[in-house]
Design a protein around this motif. Sequence first.
Motif, PDB file in Angstrom:
ATOM      1  N   ASN A   1       0.808  -1.215   0.000  1.00  0.00           N
ATOM      2  CA  ASN A   1       0.000   0.000   0.000  1.00  0.00           C
ATOM      3  C   ASN A   1       0.844   1.269   0.000  1.00  0.00           C
ATOM      4  OD1 ASN A   1      -2.960  -0.898   0.350  1.00  0.00           O
ATOM      5  ND2 ASN A   1      -1.901  -2.068   1.938  1.00  0.00           N
ATOM      6  N   LEU A   2       2.143   1.152   0.336  1.00  0.00           N
ATOM      7  CA  LEU A   2       3.013   2.321   0.428  1.00  0.00           C
ATOM      8  C   LEU A   2       3.630   2.723  -0.906  1.00  0.00           C
ATOM      9  CD1 LEU A   2       4.956   1.387   3.699  1.00  0.00           C
ATOM     10  CD2 LEU A   2       3.156   3.112   3.478  1.00  0.00           C
ATOM     11  N   VAL A   3       3.540   1.850  -1.904  1.00  0.00           N
ATOM     12  CA  VAL A   3       4.257   2.061  -3.168  1.00  0.00           C
ATOM     13  C   VAL A   3       3.287   2.392  -4.301  1.00  0.00           C
ATOM     14  CG1 VAL A   3       5.818   1.039  -4.845  1.00  0.00           C
ATOM     15  CG2 VAL A   3       6.071   0.489  -2.415  1.00  0.00           C
ATOM     16  N   PHE A   4       3.535   3.520  -4.950  1.00  0.00           N
ATOM     17  CA  PHE A   4       2.728   3.967  -6.086  1.00  0.00           C
ATOM     18  C   PHE A   4       3.239   3.278  -7.344  1.00  0.00           C
ATOM     19  CE2 PHE A   4       1.491   7.272  -9.272  1.00  0.00           C
ATOM     20  CZ  PHE A   4       0.124   7.269  -9.023  1.00  0.00           C
ATOM     21  N   THR A   5       2.508   2.327  -7.847  1.00  0.00           N
ATOM     22  CA  THR A   5       2.951   1.508  -8.965  1.00  0.00           C
ATOM     23  C   THR A   5       2.462   2.085 -10.289  1.00  0.00           C
ATOM     24  OG1 THR A   5       1.000   0.082  -9.052  1.00  0.00           O
ATOM     25  CG2 THR A   5       2.701  -0.483  -7.430  1.00  0.00           C
ATOM     26  N   PRO A   6       2.965   1.558 -11.417  1.00  0.00           N
ATOM     27  CA  PRO A   6       2.488   2.029 -12.735  1.00  0.00           C
ATOM     28  C   PRO A   6       0.990   1.841 -12.929  1.00  0.00           C
ATOM     29  CG  PRO A   6       4.545   0.846 -12.985  1.00  0.00           C
ATOM     30  CD  PRO A   6       4.127   0.654 -11.552  1.00  0.00           C
ATOM     31  N   LYS A   7       0.381   0.937 -12.180  1.00  0.00           N
ATOM     32  CA  LYS A   7      -1.046   0.682 -12.324  1.00  0.00           C
ATOM     33  C   LYS A   7      -1.897   1.424 -11.300  1.00  0.00           C
ATOM     34  CE  LYS A   7      -0.383  -3.943 -14.309  1.00  0.00           C
ATOM     35  NZ  LYS A   7      -0.709  -5.393 -14.178  1.00  0.00           N
ATOM     36  N   SER A   8      -1.257   2.130 -10.388  1.00  0.00           N
ATOM     37  CA  SER A   8      -1.997   2.809  -9.322  1.00  0.00           C
ATOM     38  C   SER A   8      -2.808   3.985  -9.854  1.00  0.00           C
ATOM     39  CB  SER A   8      -1.039   3.327  -8.248  1.00  0.00           C
ATOM     40  OG  SER A   8      -0.350   2.278  -7.612  1.00  0.00           O
ATOM     41  N   GLU A   9      -3.992   4.160  -9.261  1.00  0.00           N
ATOM     42  CA  GLU A   9      -4.816   5.347  -9.513  1.00  0.00           C
ATOM     43  C   GLU A   9      -4.667   6.231  -8.285  1.00  0.00           C
ATOM     44  OE1 GLU A   9      -7.818   8.046  -9.035  1.00  0.00           O
ATOM     45  OE2 GLU A   9      -8.067   6.158  -7.944  1.00  0.00           O
ATOM     46  N   ILE A  10      -4.435   7.512  -8.484  1.00  0.00           N
ATOM     47  CA  ILE A  10      -4.025   8.402  -7.401  1.00  0.00           C
ATOM     48  C   ILE A  10      -5.003   8.383  -6.229  1.00  0.00           C
ATOM     49  CG2 ILE A  10      -3.615  10.810  -6.771  1.00  0.00           C
ATOM     50  CD1 ILE A  10      -2.485  11.243  -9.575  1.00  0.00           C
ATOM     51  N   GLY A  11      -6.281   8.572  -6.517  1.00  0.00           N
ATOM     52  CA  GLY A  11      -7.268   8.624  -5.444  1.00  0.00           C
ATOM     53  C   GLY A  11      -7.322   7.332  -4.654  1.00  0.00           C
ATOM     54  N   LYS A  12      -7.304   6.201  -5.344  1.00  0.00           N
ATOM     55  CA  LYS A  12      -7.368   4.899  -4.673  1.00  0.00           C
ATOM     56  C   LYS A  12      -6.100   4.640  -3.874  1.00  0.00           C
ATOM     57  CE  LYS A  12      -9.463   1.004  -3.853  1.00  0.00           C
ATOM     58  NZ  LYS A  12     -10.715   0.972  -3.044  1.00  0.00           N
ATOM     59  N   PHE A  13      -4.951   5.025  -4.427  1.00  0.00           N
ATOM     60  CA  PHE A  13      -3.681   4.859  -3.713  1.00  0.00           C
ATOM     61  C   PHE A  13      -3.712   5.607  -2.393  1.00  0.00           C
ATOM     62  CE2 PHE A  13       0.699   6.651  -3.098  1.00  0.00           C
ATOM     63  CZ  PHE A  13       1.313   5.471  -2.703  1.00  0.00           C
ATOM     64  N   ARG A  14      -4.130   6.852  -2.417  1.00  0.00           N
ATOM     65  CA  ARG A  14      -4.211   7.634  -1.188  1.00  0.00           C
ATOM     66  C   ARG A  14      -5.210   7.036  -0.205  1.00  0.00           C
ATOM     67  NH1 ARG A  14      -4.297  13.523  -4.299  1.00  0.00           N
ATOM     68  NH2 ARG A  14      -2.030  13.637  -4.687  1.00  0.00           N
ATOM     69  N   GLU A  15      -6.326   6.619  -0.720  1.00  0.00           N
ATOM     70  CA  GLU A  15      -7.365   6.022   0.130  1.00  0.00           C
ATOM     71  C   GLU A  15      -6.851   4.762   0.816  1.00  0.00           C
ATOM     72  OE1 GLU A  15     -11.491   3.597  -0.689  1.00  0.00           O
ATOM     73  OE2 GLU A  15     -11.139   5.415  -1.887  1.00  0.00           O
ATOM     74  N   ASN A  16      -6.103   3.925   0.094  1.00  0.00           N
ATOM     75  CA  ASN A  16      -5.601   2.675   0.657  1.00  0.00           C
ATOM     76  C   ASN A  16      -4.590   2.922   1.770  1.00  0.00           C
ATOM     77  OD1 ASN A  16      -7.185   1.161  -1.048  1.00  0.00           O
ATOM     78  ND2 ASN A  16      -5.561   0.751  -2.529  1.00  0.00           N
ATOM     79  N   ILE A  17      -3.721   3.918   1.597  1.00  0.00           N
ATOM     80  CA  ILE A  17      -2.753   4.232   2.647  1.00  0.00           C
ATOM     81  C   ILE A  17      -3.472   4.654   3.924  1.00  0.00           C
ATOM     82  CG2 ILE A  17      -1.019   5.904   3.394  1.00  0.00           C
ATOM     83  CD1 ILE A  17       0.215   5.851   0.692  1.00  0.00           C
ATOM     84  N   GLU A  18      -4.451   5.546   3.784  1.00  0.00           N
ATOM     85  CA  GLU A  18      -5.162   6.025   4.973  1.00  0.00           C
ATOM     86  C   GLU A  18      -5.931   4.891   5.648  1.00  0.00           C
ATOM     87  OE1 GLU A  18      -4.617   9.138   6.092  1.00  0.00           O
ATOM     88  OE2 GLU A  18      -3.257   9.232   4.377  1.00  0.00           O
ATOM     89  N   LYS A  19      -6.540   4.046   4.856  1.00  0.00           N
ATOM     90  CA  LYS A  19      -7.315   2.933   5.408  1.00  0.00           C
ATOM     91  C   LYS A  19      -6.421   1.931   6.120  1.00  0.00           C
ATOM     92  CE  LYS A  19     -10.500  -0.771   4.001  1.00  0.00           C
ATOM     93  NZ  LYS A  19     -11.209  -1.396   2.845  1.00  0.00           N
ATOM     94  N   GLU A  20      -5.247   1.643   5.561  1.00  0.00           N
ATOM     95  CA  GLU A  20      -4.369   0.609   6.104  1.00  0.00           C
ATOM     96  C   GLU A  20      -3.594   1.086   7.319  1.00  0.00           C
ATOM     97  OE1 GLU A  20      -2.838  -2.984   6.705  1.00  0.00           O
ATOM     98  OE2 GLU A  20      -4.225  -2.576   5.039  1.00  0.00           O
ATOM     99  N   PHE A  21      -3.191   2.347   7.362  1.00  0.00           N
ATOM    100  CA  PHE A  21      -2.238   2.772   8.386  1.00  0.00           C
ATOM    101  C   PHE A  21      -2.780   3.776   9.402  1.00  0.00           C
ATOM    102  CE2 PHE A  21       0.342   1.383   4.758  1.00  0.00           C
ATOM    103  CZ  PHE A  21       1.143   0.444   5.380  1.00  0.00           C
ATOM    104  N   SER A  22      -3.947   4.326   9.176  1.00  0.00           N
ATOM    105  CA  SER A  22      -4.498   5.283  10.140  1.00  0.00           C
ATOM    106  C   SER A  22      -5.168   4.545  11.297  1.00  0.00           C
ATOM    107  CB  SER A  22      -5.522   6.200   9.473  1.00  0.00           C
ATOM    108  OG  SER A  22      -4.921   6.977   8.475  1.00  0.00           O
TER     109      SER A  22
END
Length: 303
Positions: free
Chosen positions: A14-35
């Motif tokens: 969840n910490l790594v922005f990959t070539p397939k990542s969508e910006i909004g979903k990437f940010r959402e996943n970090i907050e969901k996993e680590f907050s």
Amino acid sequence: MANNRKAAIKRLKNLVFTPKSEIGKFRENIEKEFSSVFLPNRVEHTEETINGVVCDVLTPEVYASDRVMVYVHGGSFIGGSRKSWRVFCASLAHASSTKIIVPEIRLAPEHPFPAALDDVKLVIKALYPNEPNIIVAGDASGASIALSLVLSLKEIARNKIYGILLFSPWLDFSAEAPIYHDKKLKDELLSPDAMRRTGNMYTYTSNLTNPHVSPQYMLPNMLEGFPNVYIQMGEKEIIINETKKFCMLLRSAHVPYTLDIWPDMMHMFQFAEEFLEDSHLAIDKVGKFIKDNGFNRDVFAEG
């Protein structure tokens, strides 16, 4: 604790922005996993606006009054926040008996380089006249911002930087980075394509060799007056060769450093505390280094 590498890898991805990542979903996943609303070890959390930048202030029950840490969170320049880094930084604050300030930095691509750097500089400018010893810290993409911060400071402010603490630092986004040329390098989290996309989201291509973007391009004379550097990372990281190269640069500039490599560990393993015993041990080791005044030692250590 029973180690669960598979679960750790799943979390850390969840910490790594990959070539397939969508910006909004990437940010959402970090907050969901680590907050989390719960902080470990009775660390107190308050919010403070410092020189216009909103910051977390994390204060352990026992802390040294003569030092403070400013922590630049990772998240591939694209995601992450003081909220999603709060639990990790609280653990670090407790282990090191150090008050930690986490600025809410602006994120790319809406706010490309040097926006995040400018945010952290504002915080440092407000702190250094009154703080005798400031530790500048960061992980992954945040580590490159942390190094750029110290590089950008004038002598009077740089002299207040007591030490630099880096976790799995991202040091080279240029086309010449070792990760693009060594086919033998393998990583469970990072890939050359992920690093390339991250760099291109952070700044324009011709700026990737700027020392403030890729610290690997710092020259020895730029490092004059740099404080002791402590780097902690996993043995299995694709960026390990560029980190060792950076340590050679530090040595050539006579900057003391410690390169703390953890066997069989992956990128940012310290964030997998629920699944890896080494996550706790690694943070405890960093904490002991700080409490034992390790940044005062004029040494070059790797291991």
